[in-house]
Design a protein around this motif. Structure first.
Motif, mmCIF file in Angstrom:
data_model
loop_
_atom_site.group_PDB
_atom_site.id
_atom_site.type_symbol
_atom_site.label_atom_id
_atom_site.label_comp_id
_atom_site.label_asym_id
_atom_site.label_seq_id
_atom_site.Cartn_x
_atom_site.Cartn_y
_atom_site.Cartn_z
ATOM 1 N N ASP A 31 0.844 -1.191 0.000
ATOM 2 C CA ASP A 31 0.000 0.000 0.000
ATOM 3 C C ASP A 31 0.881 1.243 0.000
ATOM 4 O OD1 ASP A 31 -2.603 -1.240 0.112
ATOM 5 O OD2 ASP A 31 -2.139 -1.781 2.189
ATOM 6 N N PHE A 32 0.528 2.223 -0.822
ATOM 7 C CA PHE A 32 1.272 3.472 -0.840
ATOM 8 C C PHE A 32 1.068 4.205 0.480
ATOM 9 C CE2 PHE A 32 0.153 3.195 -5.525
ATOM 10 C CZ PHE A 32 1.373 2.640 -5.873
ATOM 11 N N PRO A 33 2.103 4.903 0.986
ATOM 12 C CA PRO A 33 1.939 5.675 2.218
ATOM 13 C C PRO A 33 0.795 6.691 2.111
ATOM 14 C CG PRO A 33 4.259 5.549 1.615
ATOM 15 C CD PRO A 33 3.483 4.962 0.472
ATOM 16 N N THR A 34 0.657 7.300 0.941
ATOM 17 C CA THR A 34 -0.430 8.237 0.656
ATOM 18 C C THR A 34 -1.055 7.833 -0.669
ATOM 19 O OG1 THR A 34 0.788 10.022 1.734
ATOM 20 C CG2 THR A 34 -1.020 10.662 0.275
ATOM 21 N N PRO A 35 -2.362 7.552 -0.711
ATOM 22 C CA PRO A 35 -2.973 7.195 -1.992
ATOM 23 C C PRO A 35 -2.801 8.328 -3.013
ATOM 24 C CG PRO A 35 -4.456 6.681 -0.192
ATOM 25 C CD PRO A 35 -3.323 7.482 0.386
ATOM 26 N N PHE A 36 -2.609 7.936 -4.261
ATOM 27 C CA PHE A 36 -2.590 8.918 -5.340
ATOM 28 C C PHE A 36 -4.022 9.379 -5.600
ATOM 29 C CE2 PHE A 36 1.348 6.587 -6.057
ATOM 30 C CZ PHE A 36 2.235 7.598 -6.388
ATOM 31 N N VAL A 42 -1.109 5.542 -12.578
ATOM 32 C CA VAL A 42 0.048 5.307 -11.706
ATOM 33 C C VAL A 42 0.988 4.301 -12.366
ATOM 34 C CG1 VAL A 42 0.795 4.522 -9.428
ATOM 35 C CG2 VAL A 42 -1.352 5.769 -9.661
ATOM 36 N N ILE A 43 2.260 4.627 -12.398
ATOM 37 C CA ILE A 43 3.305 3.747 -12.908
ATOM 38 C C ILE A 43 4.151 3.281 -11.716
ATOM 39 C CG2 ILE A 43 5.352 3.598 -14.380
ATOM 40 C CD1 ILE A 43 2.769 4.101 -15.938
ATOM 41 N N VAL A 44 4.458 1.983 -11.655
ATOM 42 C CA VAL A 44 5.311 1.439 -10.599
ATOM 43 C C VAL A 44 6.527 0.784 -11.257
ATOM 44 C CG1 VAL A 44 5.496 -0.241 -8.723
ATOM 45 C CG2 VAL A 44 3.371 1.029 -9.039
ATOM 46 N N GLN A 45 7.707 1.127 -10.759
ATOM 47 C CA GLN A 45 8.949 0.497 -11.194
ATOM 48 C C GLN A 45 9.584 -0.172 -9.983
ATOM 49 O OE1 GLN A 45 10.768 4.046 -12.922
ATOM 50 N NE2 GLN A 45 10.672 3.013 -14.904
ATOM 51 N N VAL A 46 10.086 -1.391 -10.167
ATOM 52 C CA VAL A 46 10.703 -2.140 -9.067
ATOM 53 C C VAL A 46 12.096 -2.606 -9.469
ATOM 54 C CG1 VAL A 46 8.541 -2.923 -8.022
ATOM 55 C CG2 VAL A 46 9.575 -4.263 -9.826
ATOM 56 N N THR A 47 12.979 -2.702 -8.460
ATOM 57 C CA THR A 47 14.351 -3.154 -8.674
ATOM 58 C C THR A 47 14.787 -4.002 -7.484
ATOM 59 O OG1 THR A 47 14.859 -1.100 -9.850
ATOM 60 C CG2 THR A 47 16.719 -2.406 -9.092
ATOM 61 N N VAL A 64 -1.957 -2.712 -10.143
ATOM 62 C CA VAL A 64 -1.478 -1.368 -9.792
ATOM 63 C C VAL A 64 -2.686 -0.439 -9.786
ATOM 64 C CG1 VAL A 64 -0.025 0.567 -10.498
ATOM 65 C CG2 VAL A 64 0.795 -1.785 -10.785
ATOM 66 N N SER A 65 -2.859 0.288 -8.692
ATOM 67 C CA SER A 65 -3.980 1.226 -8.565
ATOM 68 C C SER A 65 -3.488 2.489 -7.879
ATOM 69 C CB SER A 65 -5.112 0.593 -7.740
ATOM 70 O OG SER A 65 -4.734 0.499 -6.378
ATOM 71 N N ASN A 66 -4.385 3.382 -7.577
ATOM 72 C CA ASN A 66 -3.993 4.618 -6.897
ATOM 73 C C ASN A 66 -3.692 4.386 -5.413
ATOM 74 O OD1 ASN A 66 -6.850 4.273 -6.396
ATOM 75 N ND2 ASN A 66 -6.853 6.355 -5.596
ATOM 76 N N THR A 67 -3.991 3.185 -4.888
ATOM 77 C CA THR A 67 -3.741 2.912 -3.468
ATOM 78 C C THR A 67 -2.577 1.956 -3.229
ATOM 79 O OG1 THR A 67 -5.361 1.115 -3.456
ATOM 80 C CG2 THR A 67 -6.152 3.319 -2.826
ATOM 81 N N GLY A 68 -2.110 1.244 -4.274
ATOM 82 C CA GLY A 68 -1.009 0.314 -4.088
ATOM 83 C C GLY A 68 -0.889 -0.664 -5.236
ATOM 84 N N TRP A 94 10.935 0.144 -4.716
ATOM 85 C CA TRP A 94 9.909 0.538 -5.679
ATOM 86 C C TRP A 94 9.761 2.047 -5.731
ATOM 87 C CZ3 TRP A 94 5.931 3.373 -3.698
ATOM 88 C CH2 TRP A 94 5.652 3.244 -2.331
ATOM 89 N N THR A 95 9.395 2.520 -6.900
ATOM 90 C CA THR A 95 9.065 3.931 -7.110
ATOM 91 C C THR A 95 7.738 3.970 -7.853
ATOM 92 O OG1 THR A 95 11.401 4.499 -7.295
ATOM 93 C CG2 THR A 95 9.824 6.122 -8.114
ATOM 94 N N ALA A 96 6.830 4.782 -7.385
ATOM 95 C CA ALA A 96 5.535 4.944 -8.033
ATOM 96 C C ALA A 96 5.327 6.423 -8.333
ATOM 97 C CB ALA A 96 4.415 4.430 -7.116
ATOM 98 N N TYR A 97 4.768 6.685 -9.484
ATOM 99 C CA TYR A 97 4.521 8.081 -9.860
ATOM 100 C C TYR A 97 3.349 8.161 -10.811
ATOM 101 C CZ TYR A 97 7.520 6.535 -13.727
ATOM 102 O OH TYR A 97 8.073 5.837 -14.760
#
Length: 99
Positions: A31-36, A42-47, A64-68, A94-97
């Motif tokens: 879950d994102f700390p703050t929902p978009f 929303v784009i999520v990149q993971v490494t 992938v949604s606005n909440t996680g 992870w980075t989400a934007y």
């Protein structure tokens, strides 16, 4: 205006490689700390940030949604080593934007 969030999660893969599309009961929910904002793309990149298992870990994302999002390690074939899907615990950044 775009919005960016980031974090990390420790993942392992105690299950065999998932081969059935849409079957996500072995995925971990993040879950994102703050929902978009609702309605944003929303784009999520993971490494993978660690190297704890000798085989290459693959990453799968789902829902992938606005909440996680949901994420899973899948050990992949490489270097002549056959993968069974199971993998040691790795740290995944992870980075989400929004776009």
């Amino acid at each position: 205006m775009s919005m960016v969030q980031s974090g990390k999660v420790n993942l392992d893969s105690a299950h065999s490689t998932e081969t059935q599309g849409g079957k996500t009961d072995t995925f971990k929910r993040v879950d994102f700390p703050t929902p978009f904002p609702a309605g944003t793309d929303v784009i999520v990149q993971v490494t993978v940030q660690t190297f704890n298992g000798p085989e290459t870990p693959g990453i799968r994302l789902h829902e992938v949604s606005n909440t996680g999002f949901k994420v899973r390690l899948n050990e992949i074939y490489g270097g002549g080593i056959s993968a069974d899907g199971k993998h040691a615990t790795e740290t995944v950044g992870w980075t989400a934007y929004t776009v």
